[in-house]
Write a protein that holds these residues in place. Structure first.
Motif, PDB file in Angstrom:
ATOM      1  N   GLN A 361       0.842  -1.194   0.000  1.00 47.03           N
ATOM      2  CA  GLN A 361       0.000   0.000   0.000  1.00 47.03           C
ATOM      3  C   GLN A 361       0.880   1.248   0.000  1.00 47.03           C
ATOM      4  OE1 GLN A 361      -2.382  -1.303   3.527  1.00 47.03           O
ATOM      5  NE2 GLN A 361      -4.140  -0.591   2.356  1.00 47.03           N
ATOM      6  N   VAL A 362       0.312   2.327  -0.529  1.00 40.47           N
ATOM      7  CA  VAL A 362       1.021   3.608  -0.608  1.00 40.47           C
ATOM      8  C   VAL A 362       0.188   4.675   0.097  1.00 40.47           C
ATOM      9  CG1 VAL A 362       1.949   5.388  -2.131  1.00 40.47           C
ATOM     10  CG2 VAL A 362       2.062   2.978  -2.817  1.00 40.47           C
ATOM     11  N   LEU A 379      -3.476  11.301 -10.879  1.00 45.29           N
ATOM     12  CA  LEU A 379      -3.145   9.954 -10.438  1.00 45.29           C
ATOM     13  C   LEU A 379      -4.206   8.946 -10.840  1.00 45.29           C
ATOM     14  CD1 LEU A 379      -1.672  10.655  -6.874  1.00 45.29           C
ATOM     15  CD2 LEU A 379      -0.446  10.297  -9.016  1.00 45.29           C
ATOM     16  N   GLU A 380      -5.471   9.373 -10.911  1.00 48.18           N
ATOM     17  CA  GLU A 380      -6.534   8.450 -11.328  1.00 48.18           C
ATOM     18  C   GLU A 380      -6.315   7.962 -12.753  1.00 48.18           C
ATOM     19  OE1 GLU A 380     -10.666   9.224  -8.887  1.00 48.18           O
ATOM     20  OE2 GLU A 380     -10.206  10.529 -10.588  1.00 48.18           O
ATOM     21  N   LYS A 381      -5.745   8.814 -13.593  1.00 46.80           N
ATOM     22  CA  LYS A 381      -5.501   8.406 -14.971  1.00 46.80           C
ATOM     23  C   LYS A 381      -4.510   7.246 -15.048  1.00 46.80           C
ATOM     24  CE  LYS A 381      -6.499  12.966 -16.887  1.00 46.80           C
ATOM     25  NZ  LYS A 381      -5.934  14.206 -17.470  1.00 46.80           N
ATOM     26  N   THR A 382      -3.645   7.150 -14.025  1.00 53.59           N
ATOM     27  CA  THR A 382      -2.662   6.067 -13.991  1.00 53.59           C
ATOM     28  C   THR A 382      -3.140   4.889 -13.152  1.00 53.59           C
ATOM     29  OG1 THR A 382      -0.879   7.682 -14.209  1.00 53.59           O
ATOM     30  CG2 THR A 382      -0.271   5.487 -13.423  1.00 53.59           C
ATOM     31  N   PHE A 383      -3.762   5.182 -12.005  1.00 56.48           N
ATOM     32  CA  PHE A 383      -4.087   4.109 -11.052  1.00 56.48           C
ATOM     33  C   PHE A 383      -5.569   3.735 -11.026  1.00 56.48           C
ATOM     34  CE2 PHE A 383      -0.299   6.278  -9.364  1.00 56.48           C
ATOM     35  CZ  PHE A 383       0.580   5.205  -9.327  1.00 56.48           C
ATOM     36  N   GLY A 384      -6.416   4.511 -11.695  1.00 61.09           N
ATOM     37  CA  GLY A 384      -7.835   4.175 -11.764  1.00 61.09           C
ATOM     38  C   GLY A 384      -8.461   4.030 -10.388  1.00 61.09           C
ATOM     39  N   GLY A 385      -9.206   2.934 -10.205  1.00 58.86           N
ATOM     40  CA  GLY A 385      -9.916   2.696  -8.954  1.00 58.86           C
ATOM     41  C   GLY A 385      -9.035   2.247  -7.813  1.00 58.86           C
ATOM     42  N   ASP A 386      -7.723   2.105  -8.044  1.00 61.45           N
ATOM     43  CA  ASP A 386      -6.821   1.701  -6.951  1.00 61.45           C
ATOM     44  C   ASP A 386      -6.608   2.822  -5.942  1.00 61.45           C
ATOM     45  OD1 ASP A 386      -6.464  -0.827  -7.896  1.00 61.45           O
ATOM     46  OD2 ASP A 386      -4.554  -0.427  -8.897  1.00 61.45           O
ATOM     47  N   ILE A 387      -6.970   4.046  -6.315  1.00 63.76           N
ATOM     48  CA  ILE A 387      -6.666   5.189  -5.455  1.00 63.76           C
ATOM     49  C   ILE A 387      -7.936   5.693  -4.776  1.00 63.76           C
ATOM     50  CG2 ILE A 387      -6.933   6.924  -7.286  1.00 63.76           C
ATOM     51  CD1 ILE A 387      -4.475   8.342  -6.074  1.00 63.76           C
ATOM     52  N   VAL A 412      -3.704   2.584  -2.938  1.00 60.03           N
ATOM     53  CA  VAL A 412      -3.203   3.959  -2.806  1.00 60.03           C
ATOM     54  C   VAL A 412      -4.195   4.790  -2.005  1.00 60.03           C
ATOM     55  CG1 VAL A 412      -2.395   6.025  -3.998  1.00 60.03           C
ATOM     56  CG2 VAL A 412      -2.036   3.779  -5.037  1.00 60.03           C
ATOM     57  N   LEU A 413      -3.724   5.364  -0.906  1.00 56.66           N
ATOM     58  CA  LEU A 413      -4.529   6.265  -0.084  1.00 56.66           C
ATOM     59  C   LEU A 413      -3.906   7.638  -0.141  1.00 56.66           C
ATOM     60  CD1 LEU A 413      -6.888   4.757   1.217  1.00 56.66           C
ATOM     61  CD2 LEU A 413      -4.888   3.281   1.264  1.00 56.66           C
ATOM     62  N   GLY A 428       3.946   0.097   2.260  1.00 55.72           N
ATOM     63  CA  GLY A 428       5.302  -0.036   1.737  1.00 55.72           C
ATOM     64  C   GLY A 428       5.976   1.273   1.379  1.00 55.72           C
ATOM     65  N   LEU A 429       5.174   2.326   1.111  1.00 55.10           N
ATOM     66  CA  LEU A 429       5.739   3.607   0.667  1.00 55.10           C
ATOM     67  C   LEU A 429       4.917   4.753   1.218  1.00 55.10           C
ATOM     68  CD1 LEU A 429       7.656   5.281  -1.223  1.00 55.10           C
ATOM     69  CD2 LEU A 429       5.944   4.954  -3.033  1.00 55.10           C
ATOM     70  N   ILE A 430       5.601   5.751   1.778  1.00 55.72           N
ATOM     71  CA  ILE A 430       4.951   6.983   2.234  1.00 55.72           C
ATOM     72  C   ILE A 430       5.582   8.150   1.479  1.00 55.72           C
ATOM     73  CG2 ILE A 430       4.475   8.514   4.180  1.00 55.72           C
ATOM     74  CD1 ILE A 430       4.745   6.106   6.031  1.00 55.72           C
ATOM     75  N   ILE A 431       4.744   8.915   0.807  1.00 53.92           N
ATOM     76  CA  ILE A 431       5.207  10.114   0.101  1.00 53.92           C
ATOM     77  C   ILE A 431       4.623  11.332   0.827  1.00 53.92           C
ATOM     78  CG2 ILE A 431       5.073  11.442  -2.039  1.00 53.92           C
ATOM     79  CD1 ILE A 431       4.841   8.713  -3.503  1.00 53.92           C
ATOM     80  N   ILE A 432       5.494  12.235   1.274  1.00 49.24           N
ATOM     81  CA  ILE A 432       5.061  13.456   1.961  1.00 49.24           C
ATOM     82  C   ILE A 432       5.347  14.615   1.000  1.00 49.24           C
ATOM     83  CG2 ILE A 432       5.244  14.834   4.065  1.00 49.24           C
ATOM     84  CD1 ILE A 432       6.675  12.328   5.314  1.00 49.24           C
ATOM     85  N   ASP A 433       4.329  14.996   0.259  1.00 48.38           N
ATOM     86  CA  ASP A 433       4.500  16.053  -0.741  1.00 48.38           C
ATOM     87  C   ASP A 433       4.388  17.420  -0.066  1.00 48.38           C
ATOM     88  OD1 ASP A 433       4.950  17.122  -3.200  1.00 48.38           O
ATOM     89  OD2 ASP A 433       2.992  16.650  -4.042  1.00 48.38           O
ATOM     90  N   GLU A 434       5.171  18.401  -0.541  1.00 48.19           N
ATOM     91  CA  GLU A 434       5.227  19.736   0.074  1.00 48.19           C
ATOM     92  C   GLU A 434       5.535  19.605   1.562  1.00 48.19           C
ATOM     93  OE1 GLU A 434       5.219  22.031  -2.017  1.00 48.19           O
ATOM     94  OE2 GLU A 434       4.144  21.215  -3.724  1.00 48.19           O
ATOM     95  N   GLU A 435       6.583  18.858   1.885  1.00 48.40           N
ATOM     96  CA  GLU A 435       6.884  18.500   3.279  1.00 48.40           C
ATOM     97  C   GLU A 435       7.122  19.714   4.170  1.00 48.40           C
ATOM     98  OE1 GLU A 435       9.878  18.643   5.218  1.00 48.40           O
ATOM     99  OE2 GLU A 435      10.925  19.853   3.727  1.00 48.40           O
TER     100      GLU A 435
END
Length: 848
Positions: A361-362, A379-387, A412-413, A428-435
């Motif tokens: 999970q991300v 992101l929906e264009k790439t991951f669709g219903g996964d997000i 993806v949350l 498995g992965l945490i992305i902190i955008d505009e940290e």
């Protein structure tokens, strides 16, 4: 509404039991020889530690970690508590039995509880306060007082007044009424005196029921009854039954056609296709052909368009991706320092795809929901219903559904700071955008946590890779990268080889001297706006203050309009034509004359986004202008609509607060104007320079992101300020070196830790007395580390008088734990001091 002892429905599943089965064991006396199991639970209350309950024998098999249980706490109140531990040893005190087990499966994970414990310890709050912040509202059940007829009431209505008669009569028709039901019947807010009178007359009695708040969303659907459902060859018989009704025959044909295309057929689909109404379907149900039923559906919706492959990586993105993976291999968090428009999101996407391919999970963290609209569509264009997206604008029922979605492994949350609390299964992965963004900090209520720092600990608990991304790193993060605690990966160029925008400073003193200043707009800015609009391009204007005018002042005696609850000026809002407090929401009409001297020479001073929007319409009458601030994006979809209108060219100029500075990407924006740089730099905060640098660099990055180099104009009276010179040159390294030298000289983070303690009370003499005691206890133990008590910048908020202490702590885990223990002790002592138990103490670790 669930009666005491009945099992409430749950978001995970609903169990049906009888009252007798659940309550029988709870009503028996507990004996010495009986086998006992005890559970430690968290209640949604600020209790110092978990509470222990006994598990009745009938419920032992069902009680398990992570499930909610119904318990009584205090004299009569019922709550849903969360089991965090089971034990066989009896505690030293008497224990009450749990009433019921609400869930069939755990709704939280062990990693979540470990995170909650860490937050409670680090941020000096209780587990109950963390639970309150973490769980969606509809998973936190609390009992509600309900009214029922007393068994002593003999249905003699004499002696009751009109209102009492109405309630008694209603209770003869309906067994129970809630307090809100009674308010509705009587059409009045104050009903407690009436209830008290009816209690005294023994007409009613009160009880507490546990209220289930979550309700699944259902839609009316139709399906074939037997034998037609399992034996399609018998459908001819069905048509024979309907041969005399053309409308019913049409409805059956419509249903059969729709059932071949859809997983389930809604009643409305049949109505629309066959042009029939509900009477037709009900008649078919009576004939045993169709069955009408309710189907549970998700509130979250789904992505129905086809996904597309992400575009190829540029050479810079490929290099950055390789650097990040190497750092992840060494188990270090990574700081991705990439200029605005460098394509950081594309790097995030690649890492997310790889994590999903590994079955992980991300978590994608953004500082606030203002950023989610554009990011989610990409992101929906790439991951669709996964997000899925999680934030404060969701309804309480939507939050429960997304909680369950995370528990079931949604890949993806994406969300704001509260998404940290979701029940991840394999993060498995945490992305902190505009940290760097200060919106990651929670100020009220407790826990007063920083989502960036908490995400790092969450990553540690799950063994996740953590990536922090920004164009303007916080000083703490950049220092960690310099020290080697984080790996540093840089992206210095914009995607596609575009140049960074050209930044210019406009000296308002000179403009004023030459009489070129028109209201709050320099001649340079107005000229650039006209040229930009003439080319068919767009502009963004940034002013970090909403409303029309922040001060309404008497020019004769100096009086100005202030909030009656807070020590702040009231801001004039032209749209509502009133004065408003931005702290407590208090509103007042504009006085026609000065209340102090009676003069009518009252003037509006200063300017906010509303005034800029208003005046721009005078200078640029043909321009299509909109405003983005807290006043204009209150609706659930208002923000998305505003961004969509600007993105699709239906607007020319967007005026906004810091919402417009964060991560938005607009193709046609060629000009960005900062209207008052001085206002950003003069704020009384040691981080003012850092915040100003970040805001101006971020908003500058909105210009020229697609086709041509953008232009940025920064207006100010003090254009020689070092921060403005560093922004002008895009010199982050110079800014970092100078700012860190000042922080070290004046003893501020990141060279030490801070804890701020705020004492609050409605009476100033009471808070003064409490502060003197608190100061005595703290300074006796900590000496020169303690500063205060002192009046904060705003010394009264919502009717509470405030006094602040600041504790400066040299680095070291032992120092921090020592200070926390002393603060806890001082707070406990104050709560026991005579006459001071009502003084509130707010503790904020890492307050800025």
């Amino acid at each position: 509404m669930v009666q005491a002892g009945l099992l409430p429905g749950c978001c995970i599943c609903t169990k049906k039991r009888t009252n007798t089965i659940l309550m029988a064991d709870a009503l028996l006396f507990h004996t010495e020889g009986a086998t006992a199991t005890y559970v430690e639970v968290i209640l949604p209350l600020a209790l110092p530690k978990p509470f222990t309950y006994r598990v009745p024998e009938a419920l032992v098999q069902e009680a398990a970690f992570g499930k909610r249980v119904e318990v009584q706490f205090g004299k009569s109140k019922r709550y849903s508590a969360l089991i965090i531990g089971l034990k066989s040893e009896a505690p030293a005190h008497d224990t009450k039995p749990i009433i019921s087990v609400i869930d069939e499966a755990p709704i939280v994970t062990k990693a979540q509880i470990a995170l909650w414990r860490w937050m409670a310890d680090y941020y000096l709050c209780t587990l109950g306060e963390v639970m309150n912040a973490a769980l969606p509202a509809n998973l936190k059940l609390a009992s509600e007082t309900v009214v029922t007829l007393s068994p002593l009431f003999d249905r003699d209505f004499e002696g009751l007044n009109d209102q009492e008669y109405l309630i008694a009569e209603a209770l003869t028709l309906q067994q129970e009424l809630s307090i809100d039901d009674i308010r509705g019947i009587l059409q009045r807010k104050s009903v407690y005196p009436l209830i008290r009178a009816m209690l005294d007359k023994r007409v009613i009695y009160l009880k507490e029921d546990l209220q289930e708040k979550y309700k699944p969303k259902t839609i009316g659907c139709v399906r074939l009854q037997e034998p037609y459902a399992s034996q399609p060859n018998t459908l001819n018989e069905a048509f024979d039954k309907l041969s005399r009704s053309g409308r019913q025959t049409e409805a059956l044909m419509a249903y059969l056609h729709l059932s071949k295309q859809l997983d389930f057929v809604r009643k409305q689909d049949v109505y629309d296709k066959a042009q029939v109404d509900s009477t037709v379907l009900r008649a078919m149900e009576k004939k045993g052909i169709l069955e009408i039923y309710d189907r549970e559906v998700s509130r979250l919706g789904g992505y129905e368009e086809e996904t597309v492959n992400a575009q190829d990586l540029s050479a810079q993105q490929t290099t950055a991706l390789e650097g990040i993976k190497q750092a992840f291999a060494s188990e270090k968090p990574v700081l991705l320092h990439g200029v605005t428009g460098s394509g950081k999101t594309r790097v995030y996407t690649e890492l997310m795809q790889e994590a999903i391919a590994r079955g992980e999970q991300v978590l994608y963290l953004l500082p606030e929901i203002a950023l989610t609209t554009q990011i989610i569509s990409r992101l929906e264009k790439t991951f669709g219903g996964d997000i899925a997206i999680y934030h404060s604008r969701m309804s309480n029922n939507e939050r429960v559904e997304l909680w369950n979605s995370a528990l079931n492994g949604r890949p993806v949350l994406l969300g704001a700071r509260s998404s940290l609390f979701l029940p991840f299964q394999k993060l498995g992965l945490i992305i902190i955008d505009e940290e760097h963004d200060p919106s990651f900090k929670q100020y009220d209520p407790a826990p007063r946590y920083n989502a960036r720092d908490t995400a790092l600990y969450l990553g540690h608990l799950h063994g996740s890779r953590v990536l922090l991304g920004t164009a303007t790193p916080s000083l703490e993060s950049y220092q960690n990268a310099q020290k080697g605690k984080y790996a540093l990966v840089q992206m210095r160029e914009r995607f596609g080889g575009l140049k960074l925008p050209g930044i210019s400073l406009v000296d308002l003193k000179q403009e004023q001297k030459e009489r070129k200043l028109q209201s709050h707009f320099s001649s340079v800015l107005l000229s650039s706006l006209r040229q930009t609009l003439g080319r068919g391009e767009q502009a963004i204007l940034f002013q970090n203050r909403r409303g029309h005018s922040p001060v309404y002042r008497c020019t004769t005696c100096g009086w100005h309009a202030e909030c009656i609850h807070c020590d702040v000026s009231l801001t004039y809002h032209k749209f509502h034509n009133n004065l408003r407090c931005h702290y407590c929401g208090y509103q007042a009409a504009l006085p026609p004359a000065c209340p102090a001297c009676g003069d009518k020479k009252l003037a509006l001073q200063g300017f906010g986004t509303e005034k800029i929007e208003d005046e721009l319409k005078v200078y640029l009458p043909e321009a299509r202008i909109a405003r983005m601030d807290l006043d204009t994006v209150k609706g659930k979809h208002a923000h998305a609509r505003l961004i969509n209108d600007f993105e699709e060219g239906r607007l020319d100029i967007l005026v906004g607060t810091q919402m417009v500075t964060k991560g938005l990407d607009f193709e046609k924006v060629a000009l960005v104007g900062v209207l008052s740089a001085d206002q950003l730099l003069q704020y009384p905060d040691f981080r003012a320079g850092e915040r100003a640098f970040q805001l101006m660099m971020q908003v500058a990055g909105r210009a020229g992101r697609k086709h041509r180099q953008g232009e940025v104009l920064i207006q100010g009276f003090n254009t020689s300020h070092p921060v403005l010179q560093e922004v002008l040159n895009g010199d982050y390294a110079g800014f970092f070196a100078r700012e860190m030298m000042e922080r070290q000289e004046f003893h501020y983070p990141p060279y030490l830790r801070l804890i701020r303690i705020t004492l609050k009370h409605t009476k100033p003499e009471r808070v003064n007395e409490a502060a003197r005691l608190y100061e005595k206890w703290l300074k006796k133990a900590l000496g020169q580390w303690v500063m205060g008590p002192a009046l904060p910048t705003v010394a009264r908020v919502r009717g509470y008088y405030l006094l602040d202490f600041m504790i400066k702590i040299p680095h070291g885990a032992k120092n921090l734990q020592k200070v926390k223990a002393i603060v806890r002790e001082a707070t406990d002592n104050l709560s026991l001091a005579q006459g001071l138990s009502s003084v509130r103490v707010n503790t904020d670790v890492d307050p800025y």
